[in-house]
Design an enzyme around this catalytic site. Structure first.
Site: not given
Length: 486
Positions: A377, A404, A434
């Site tokens: 986000y 990576c 979250y």
């Protein structure tokens, strides 16, 4: 650690860095913890190290390892109780009851379920696993609501058989599946209808269309026909409408607009039978940055109550019982993530005027596997040195992980002391919601432990995953375990 490693490692250590975002001011004191974003029981100790609920961050890191999710238990409990009280006080004068569901998707563990129940919350789940955890932790089935746009037949059967208090219907197919499951079980299953109200609150923007392009909910103009189908089934009991307009919402205007639209439909539905409640969901925002100022929950509740009352009064209907589903505002500010710095690297960036500026990349021992919100986000976070105080000048930093991916960013931009170095601990606040829920094993890295701290004591809520845990799931290895689900 050699003192040479603590020397300033970045340019622009005085004044604002031209690479810094507009909202980011250079702190006058890099050791200060802004109360907007840190849990209520977090402070600096006498020697400058971060102390959470009486426990030194260095001791926590040594005992539990890093990365480490730390939950300020008293803070979480207090926020839950304050939320319950805020809605009860706002709607009590209207003569109706309120129910606050803690949105388990934000973060769920057995202990957190118990904290929420003790604070007066019900529990909102959206999967078989979350339902099983809530029940195993002692949540009464009648205090559980079940969300989701694609509940499986297995999940529906488990919810109906458990006797949960509400299933939120999201499609015509789901309506029939729940009705059938309840009929087979010989029960009347209470249900709500998730409504796509056409209100989407995101940085104060409202979309007034009746069919917003998203996967959730029944379009507003189809709700009455949908409810009529519910009422045709003897195995279903219609509770009322449900709305969720977005997440990380800072003011109450969107909730007010959604309430106005839903109350109009609610009033028309009364002609066909009882509609005992209205659920306006959650999505209330928190401050991730010192510059952010979300509306406090008590003000939010009062504003929503005023809208609902006015809308009902205009239509000549009684105010229904109300339900809400906050998660982030309860557990988000209570969480802090600790990381150990592994490497630092100064990167020079050319500017449009022909000059250049530098940004200090601070690599930590976690990253997008324990906090993917920045990648998903472009979520903003702040960061502070946790293992010590520093008098060094400010350096613009980007805190990055060890994965990576070039997008493996934990904190996009903040200022840290320019002597931040390998071996230091840094802390990222407001990570209670979250972060663990969205965590992964990317690059075969185990998910960190979650610990609760309170009154100088720490205990594990969720243990860290080891390499042995990861290998045990691989069916190609002799140590692997099989999935025995049908």
């Amino acid at each position: 650690m050699p003192e040479a490693l603590r020397e300033p490692q970045a340019d622009n250590v005085t004044g604002a860095n031209p690479l810094a975002p507009a909202h980011l001011d250079v702190p006058s004191d890099l050791n200060v913890l802004d109360a907007h974003v840190w849990s209520r029981n977090t402070q600096r100790g006498d020697d400058g190290a971060l102390v959470i609920a009486g426990l030194d961050a260095r001791g926590l890191a040594e005992q539990f390892g890093t990365p480490l999710y730390v939950v300020d238990e008293a803070d979480a409990r207090q926020r839950a109780a304050e939320t319950v009280a805020a809605f009860a006080d706002a709607f009590g004068p209207l003569g109706v009851s309120t129910k606050v569901y803690y949105a388990g998707k934000a973060f769920l563990s057995a202990e957190v379920v118990r904290w929420m129940l003790e604070a007066g919350c019900a529990i909102d789940v959206c999967s078989e696993g979350e339902l099983a955890l809530a029940l195993a932790a002692g949540a009464p089935a009648t205090l559980i609501g079940f969300h989701g746009n694609n509940k499986s037949a297995r999940e529906i059967a488990a919810a109906v058989e458990a006797g949960i208090g509400a299933i939120v219907l999201d499609s015509a197919q789901e309506l029939e599946r729940v009705a059938e499951a309840a009929a087979r079980a010989g029960v009347r299953q209470p249900v709500r209808v998730r409504v796509n109200s056409g209100v989407h609150a995101s940085t104060h923007e409202f979309l007034a269309t009746s069919r917003e392009d998203q996967k959730f909910g029944i379009p507003l103009d189809e709700v009455e026909a949908f409810v009529a189908r519910i009422r045709e089934h003897d195995s279903l009991t219609f509770l009322g409408l449900h709305s969720h307009i977005g997440s990380q919402i800072f003011d109450a205007d969107g909730f007010g607009e959604a309430a106005d639209r839903l109350v109009e439909v609610h009033a028309r539905l009364l002609a066909g039978g009882p509609v005992p409640e209205l659920n306006l969901g959650g999505g209330y925002g928190i401050a991730y940055l010192p510059s952010e100022t979300p509306t406090d929950i008590r003000t939010m509740a009062a504003h929503i109550a005023s809208h609902v009352s006015d809308a009902c009064s205009k239509l000549g209907v009684a105010v229904p019982n109300m339900a809400f589903e906050p998660g982030r505002t309860i557990i988000g500010p209570s969480g802090t993530t600790l990381y150990e710095v592994g490497t630092t690297k100064t990167v020079r960036v050319p500017l449009d005027d022909g000059g250049n500026a530098s940004r200090l990349y601070v690599s930590v021992d976690g990253g997008m596997s324990d906090n993917v919100r920045a990648a998903l986000y472009e979520a903003d976070y702040s960061v502070r040195l946790a293992s010590r105080a520093s008098a060094a000048g400010p350096a613009l930093v980007r805190v990055v992980g060890k994965h990576c991916e070039s997008g493996d960013i934990v904190v996009l931009a903040d200022y840290l002391p320019s002597d931040v170095a390998p071996g230091d601990l840094v802390a990222v606040p407001a990570t209670g919601a979250y972060c663990w829920s969205l965590s992964s094993n990317y690059n075969m890295i185990g998910r960190p432990a979650v610990v609760a701290v309170r009154d100088g004591a720490a205990r594990t809520l969720i243990r860290a995953e080891s390499v042995a845990d990861l290998l045990a799931r691989d069916a190609g290895l002799s140590a692997a375990v099989t999935d025995e689900r049908p």
